[in-house]
Write a protein that holds these residues in place. Structure first.
Motif, PDB file in Angstrom:
ATOM      1  N   VAL A  48      75.529  -4.711 -31.385  1.00 57.87           N
ATOM      2  CA  VAL A  48      74.245  -5.259 -30.953  1.00 57.87           C
ATOM      3  C   VAL A  48      74.170  -6.688 -31.490  1.00 57.87           C
ATOM      4  N   PHE A  49      73.963  -7.636 -30.599  1.00 52.55           N
ATOM      5  CA  PHE A  49      73.879  -9.053 -30.945  1.00 52.55           C
ATOM      6  C   PHE A  49      72.840  -9.258 -32.045  1.00 52.55           C
ATOM      7  N   GLY A  50      73.189 -10.074 -33.046  1.00 53.25           N
ATOM      8  CA  GLY A  50      72.332 -10.298 -34.204  1.00 53.25           C
ATOM      9  C   GLY A  50      70.987 -10.935 -33.870  1.00 53.25           C
ATOM     10  N   GLY A  51      70.854 -11.487 -32.659  1.00 49.84           N
ATOM     11  CA  GLY A  51      69.581 -12.091 -32.262  1.00 49.84           C
ATOM     12  C   GLY A  51      68.613 -11.098 -31.643  1.00 49.84           C
ATOM     13  N   PHE A  52      69.010  -9.828 -31.551  1.00 54.31           N
ATOM     14  CA  PHE A  52      68.078  -8.830 -31.011  1.00 54.31           C
ATOM     15  C   PHE A  52      67.122  -8.335 -32.090  1.00 54.31           C
ATOM     16  N   SER A  53      65.936  -7.944 -31.629  1.00 52.51           N
ATOM     17  CA  SER A  53      64.870  -7.507 -32.523  1.00 52.51           C
ATOM     18  C   SER A  53      65.140  -6.093 -33.056  1.00 52.51           C
TER      19      SER A  53
ATOM     20  N   THR B 170      76.156  -3.512 -41.033  1.00 54.12           N
ATOM     21  CA  THR B 170      75.394  -4.760 -40.927  1.00 54.12           C
ATOM     22  C   THR B 170      75.702  -5.649 -42.134  1.00 54.12           C
ATOM     23  N   ALA B 171      74.939  -6.726 -42.273  1.00 55.64           N
ATOM     24  CA  ALA B 171      75.112  -7.644 -43.406  1.00 55.64           C
ATOM     25  C   ALA B 171      73.742  -7.931 -43.986  1.00 55.64           C
ATOM     26  N   ASP B 172      73.749  -8.462 -45.219  1.00 60.20           N
ATOM     27  CA  ASP B 172      72.459  -8.832 -45.814  1.00 60.20           C
ATOM     28  C   ASP B 172      71.716  -9.790 -44.890  1.00 60.20           C
ATOM     29  N   GLN B 173      72.372 -10.905 -44.570  1.00 63.29           N
ATOM     30  CA  GLN B 173      71.772 -11.896 -43.675  1.00 63.29           C
ATOM     31  C   GLN B 173      72.868 -12.605 -42.899  1.00 63.29           C
ATOM     32  N   GLY B 174      72.480 -13.207 -41.779  1.00 64.38           N
ATOM     33  CA  GLY B 174      73.387 -14.094 -41.058  1.00 64.38           C
ATOM     34  C   GLY B 174      72.988 -15.533 -41.320  1.00 64.38           C
ATOM     35  N   ARG B 175      73.835 -16.452 -40.858  1.00 65.75           N
ATOM     36  CA  ARG B 175      73.536 -17.886 -40.976  1.00 65.75           C
ATOM     37  C   ARG B 175      73.734 -18.525 -39.618  1.00 65.75           C
TER      38      ARG B 175
ATOM     39  N   PRO C 254      67.543 -12.461 -40.767  1.00 60.77           N
ATOM     40  CA  PRO C 254      67.299 -11.318 -41.661  1.00 60.77           C
ATOM     41  C   PRO C 254      67.847  -9.996 -41.107  1.00 60.77           C
ATOM     42  N   LEU C 255      69.179  -9.871 -41.093  1.00 64.53           N
ATOM     43  CA  LEU C 255      69.771  -8.709 -40.430  1.00 64.53           C
ATOM     44  C   LEU C 255      69.406  -7.382 -41.099  1.00 64.53           C
ATOM     45  N   LYS C 256      69.550  -7.328 -42.427  1.00 70.24           N
ATOM     46  CA  LYS C 256      69.302  -6.046 -43.107  1.00 70.24           C
ATOM     47  C   LYS C 256      67.824  -5.672 -42.993  1.00 70.24           C
TER      48      LYS C 256
ATOM     49  N   ASN D 173      76.923 -11.282 -47.346  1.00 68.77           N
ATOM     50  CA  ASN D 173      77.288 -12.536 -46.680  1.00 68.77           C
ATOM     51  C   ASN D 173      76.621 -13.723 -47.361  1.00 68.77           C
ATOM     52  N   THR D 174      75.295 -13.776 -47.325  1.00 66.23           N
ATOM     53  CA  THR D 174      74.606 -14.900 -47.966  1.00 66.23           C
ATOM     54  C   THR D 174      74.315 -14.608 -49.428  1.00 66.23           C
ATOM     55  N   GLY D 175      74.346 -13.328 -49.798  1.00 63.48           N
ATOM     56  CA  GLY D 175      73.960 -12.957 -51.159  1.00 63.48           C
ATOM     57  C   GLY D 175      72.448 -12.840 -51.312  1.00 63.48           C
ATOM     58  N   GLY D 176      71.741 -12.943 -50.194  1.00 65.02           N
ATOM     59  CA  GLY D 176      70.276 -12.823 -50.229  1.00 65.02           C
ATOM     60  C   GLY D 176      69.856 -11.459 -50.770  1.00 65.02           C
TER      61      GLY D 176
END
Ligand code: WT7
Length: 643
Positions: A160-165, A183-188, A195-197, A218-221
């Motif tokens: 699922v594309f990361g830009g989907f809600s 998934t990942a913590d966050q994308g960039r 805010p993926l997670k 990924n970002t360590g967020g």
């Protein structure tokens, strides 16, 4: 001008692996003897048991599509294991981060090890052949690793594309009942975080099928982890062995599901199987891009779309290529970014979308010309029709008139490219996807399904199957037949219109159904309408595409409010934000027009033809409006058009 023929340059023809004569010979053989032709091509991928049966297809009745059906293989072996002896230390993936200071190189040996560790980790979580695994990741190496680990297990991935809600993610997870989410913590993207997670947590409130969530750092967020359900990727994988047995898969066992929008209903889970898809991915990647050993190849798509599946991961890796994965966007930190990355990594083949080309064209030549781009050999375009002006700009400024452009027409459903010039064989015309690849039989039909010959315009269909074709809609084979094979009996209907010129070249004119193409992203108008009417103040909505300079098409919404509601600027903004939240940022409306009434026939059907014309400001040619229940609504809509 646009019909100008740009001949294959003699120096390119001289080195071509497929020249004009070879193309014609291949095309003829594939048409006359598909079994013989594809038996000759099938060993471009690795088989555990070679198939003896090649093609077994029926476009009638229940529709049954099988290729290489008694073959046994594992897609990850074709992409990894078989390269270890010959190119283990060759770079498989160059990763270029959103931040130009961050990049990484992963060799085939390292990629194989990473895939095996995740394979073992997922197996430990109970994932087995046939299970569905959802992947909601940014453009990081882990995305390719996750796909290949699923393939190695025989689990069906659904990206699922990361830009989907969260809602869009949830409905896709529910439809295929995924048991694990990666998934990942966050994308960039463009200097901002995604805010993926957090989105995933929101989605999973509605997804009881998910037992485990694997989270890549990924970002360590700072993100919350739910005990018992969530596990960090590194905690799962670091302790695993770096070898793992690949599951033997039947050629017709599923490889992945990818959701895409149609003209009605919720997104469909397009299902691709293993053998035919892999043969098609390898065949088209090698021949359309004329990929040569040792070259650096860059497709700018996201793995959330089919282009990323076939032309970032499966095709290039099956062919032992070095594939570049880019986390960022074309205009960050500057509008020279694409060209700088090309110079930095000495990219030879570059494949992008018309919307990006148009946006960069606006910035003028200077940001391009300050880079060298000497490494480039082939340019590609995909996702929507490329207007001749953008084509010529790309050809002259990016490729310095040295590099052929392959304008590749295909769809999520087709698995890979179907209509495209072959760089050493087919003269280009700016704006035309040109001719079908060997094994592809396009035709134009009129509204009744009668085949139209010669130079003509009509509905684009495919008369026969090719190995990469989708096999079904996940969980709904009846809808598969209904959607693609019932409009024109016994033919695959693409949903596109096309013109064929006197040279037999195809010019795709765009969708003829209620699907719109916004910046190369495909959206069903029905999905946006149902998001709008879910708002408490909206009574009715109709959505159409409108011409848009940069995006190709923009989203134009006609909204009727419930009685007593005021059409204010604040409400307009609220509705734009609402659709973004419901579907995702890519579905944000470009225009909202308050419509006291919609043009309907006496039986209550909305006449979209009229709404499309008004949105396009083509109000002179509205055609017959006499069948409308209330013809006066049209005048009001014209007067209050948002422009
Ligand atoms: C629709 C498919 C192909 C992978 C990315 C999009 C349009 C795609 C072209 C092209 C004209 C094109 C068609 C098609 N389209 N490529 N080169 N020229 N139109 O996949 O999301 O499944 O969308 O994109 O309308 O039906 P998709």
């Amino acid at each position: 001008m646009s019909d100008a023929l740009i001949a294959v340059k003699p120096e390119i023809a001289a080195k071509a692996r497929i020249d004009a004569a070879k193309y014609r010979a291949m095309y003829e053989q594939a048409e006359k003897d598909p079994d013989g032709f594809w038996r000759g091509e099938m060993n471009r991928i690795a088989w555990m048991k070679a198939p003896t049966k090649i093609k077994n297809v029926d476009f009638h009745g229940d529709v049954s599509i099988k290729w290489f059906e008694d073959g046994v293989l594992n897609a990850s072996v074709s992409c990894l294991d078989r390269h270890l002896a010959t190119r283990g230390d060759q770079v498989a993936i160059i990763w270029e981060g959103d931040d130009p200071k961050s990049d990484a190189k992963v060799t085939y040996r390292q990629l194989h090890a990473q895939v095996c560790r995740l394979t073992n980790g997922l197996r430990e979580l109970g994932v087995k052949k046939g299970d569905r695994v959802c992947i909601y990741l940014p453009m990081i190496v882990e995305a390719a690793v996750a796909m290949l680990a699923c393939a190695r297990i025989g689990a069906i991935h659904s990206i699922v594309f990361g830009g989907f809600s969260p809602d869009s993610l949830a409905s896709r997870i529910q439809d295929s009942e995924c048991s694990v989410l990666i998934t990942a913590d966050q994308g960039r993207r463009g200097g901002r975080t995604v805010p993926l997670k957090t989105n995933a947590d929101e989605a999973l409130k509605q997804c009881p099928s998910i037992r485990h969530v694997v989270v890549a750092k990924n970002t360590g967020g700072d993100v919350p982890m739910q005990a018992g359900r969530d596990i960090w990727w590194s905690d799962l994988c670091d302790r695993q062995k770096d070898t793992a047995e690949p599951e033997p898969m039947g050629a017709e066992d599923p490889l992945f599901i990818l959701y895409t929008s149609g003209s009605t209903g919720k997104p469909k889970g397009v299902l691709h199987t293993t053998g035919g898809y892999m043969v098609w991915a390898s065949f088209t990647h090698e021949n359309v891009f004329d990929y040569r050993d040792g070259e650096i190849y860059w497709c700018t798509a996201d793995v959330g779309w089919v282009t990323g599946h076939t032309y970032i991961v499966y095709g290039p890796l099956a062919n032992g290529a070095t594939t570049l994965m880019f986390e960022g966007v074309p205009n960050y930190p500057s509008v020279s970014r694409f060209w700088e990355v090309i110079d930095k990594h000495q990219v030879n083949i570059f494949y992008t979308a018309p919307t990006a080309i148009r946006a960069l064209m606006r910035e003028g030549e200077a940001p391009v010309k300050k880079t060298s781009r000497k490494s480039l050999r082939i340019l590609g375009s995909v996702g929507e029709p490329i207007n001749p002006e953008a084509w010529l700009w790309y050809y002259r400024n990016v490729g310095d008139e040295r590099c052929p452009i392959v304008d590749t027409w295909w769809q999520t459903e087709t698995g890979g490219i179907l209509i495209s010039p072959l760089p050493g064989a087919i003269a280009q015309k700016p704006g035309s996807a040109t001719l079908p690849l060997p094994g592809v039989k396009p035709a134009l039909v009129d509204g009744e399904g009668k085949i139209i010959e010669g130079a003509a315009e009509g509905n684009l269909v495919l008369l026969d199957s090719w190995p990469g074709q989708m096999r079904t809609i996940y969980g709904d084979h009846a809808r598969f037949g209904q959607t693609y094979f019932s409009t024109f009996k016994g033919m695959y209907f693409t949903g596109d219109g096309a013109r064929r010129d006197a040279d037999g070249y195809y010019w795709i004119t765009g969708r003829v159904d209620d699907v719109i193409n916004v910046s190369g992203h495909r959206m069903g108008t029905a999905e946006i309408e149902s998001a709008l009417v879910a708002h408490p103040k909206v009574a009715e909505a109709a959505v159409v595409g409108m011409p848009h300079d940069l995006k190709g098409q923009g989203i134009y919404c006609y909204v009727t409010l419930k009685s007593g509601e005021e059409p204010t600027e604040a409400l307009r903004k609220e509705l734009v934000a609402w659709v973004r939240k419901e579907i995702g940022p890519i579905a944000a409306p470009d225009a909202i027009q308050w419509a006291p009434g919609l043009p309907k026939t006496r039986s209550g059907k909305i006449m979209r033809r009229i709404l499309r014309k008004i949105a396009a400001n083509e109000t002179d040619g509205l055609g017959d409006t006499s069948t409308l229940a209330d013809p006066t609504v049209v005048q009001d809509l014209i007067e209050n058009r948002v422009g």
